[in-house]
Write a protein that holds these residues in place. Structure first.
Motif, PDB file in Angstrom:
ATOM      1  N   LEU A  65      21.195  39.350  58.143  1.00 52.09           N
ATOM      2  CA  LEU A  65      20.760  38.078  58.708  1.00 52.09           C
ATOM      3  C   LEU A  65      21.082  37.008  57.679  1.00 52.09           C
ATOM      4  O   LEU A  65      20.431  36.916  56.640  1.00 52.09           O
ATOM      5  N   PRO A  67      21.283  33.752  55.630  1.00 54.62           N
ATOM      6  CA  PRO A  67      20.296  32.685  55.459  1.00 54.62           C
ATOM      7  C   PRO A  67      20.803  31.284  55.799  1.00 54.62           C
ATOM      8  O   PRO A  67      20.019  30.439  56.217  1.00 54.62           O
ATOM      9  N   GLY A  70      21.775  31.652  60.031  1.00 52.14           N
ATOM     10  CA  GLY A  70      20.737  32.171  60.912  1.00 52.14           C
ATOM     11  C   GLY A  70      21.223  33.145  61.960  1.00 52.14           C
ATOM     12  O   GLY A  70      20.589  33.307  62.999  1.00 52.14           O
TER      13      GLY A  70
END
Length: 186
Positions: A65, A67, A70
């Motif tokens: 995932l 940062p 997103g």
């Protein structure tokens, strides 16, 4: 040395997809125009290397995932001065971001080779800087049978997903890469 390897790898890489052929041509033109075309400092575009970590026996992929964007994505990032080849850069990124020792890139013919290309806009220089274009060269990294992932500071989360159970927060590029991985290793 990595510049010459990138030209060699992209020249040797073949695909039947018209859009992928055009990207290959564009990447090679970028490298012909920019001796620094693999470095983050090359603006407005630069080559990046990524690898989708695949566990063929379990029919799953490891996603991070990211940062900044997103979305759940494959491992990857910028080439670094110590990288001698695009394949080495992709493997380094996959190993660093997954925490899995013993990854190996899927060979096509006799050596690791790209499986897809993807061009996308990012803000890798900071929120106050203009967007850059990443010319991503994508590989497949095969995980050993006993692979245990370990999250790094470059990720919000790290999870395995089945080929048919990708999370909603992905993009079309990742979904195409996973489908290709399934065909090549499944």
């Amino acid at each position: 040395m990595i510049h010459a390897d990138a030209v060699r790898a992209l020249t040797a890489w073949t695909t039947d997809e018209t859009g992928q052929q055009q990207l290959r041509h564009d990447y090679l033109a970028h490298l012909a125009e920019h001796q620094d075309g693999l470095w983050r400092s090359c603006r407005p575009a630069h080559i990046t290397a990524s690898a989708l970590v695949v566990d063929p026996a379990a029919g799953r992929v490891l996603l991070t995932l990211h940062p900044k964007v997103g979305l759940w994505l494959q491992m990857g990032g910028h080439c670094e001065p110590g990288d001698e080849t695009l394949a080495a850069a992709a493997l380094r990124e996959a190993t660093e971001e997954s925490g899995i020792p013993g990854l190996r890139l899927l060979p096509l013919d006799t050596e690791p080779a790209p499986v897809r290309l993807d061009r996308h806009q990012v803000r890798c220089a900071g929120k106050d800087q203009p967007e850059n274009t990443h010319l991503d060269v994508q590989f497949l990294a095969l995980a050993p049978a006993d692979a245990r992932e370990e999250i790094s500071e470059e990720s919000l989360d790290l999870r395995w997903f089945g080929f048919d159970a990708l999370p909603e927060l992905t993009d079309g590029s990742l979904r195409r890469l996973v489908e290709l991985a399934r065909k090549l290793v499944g």
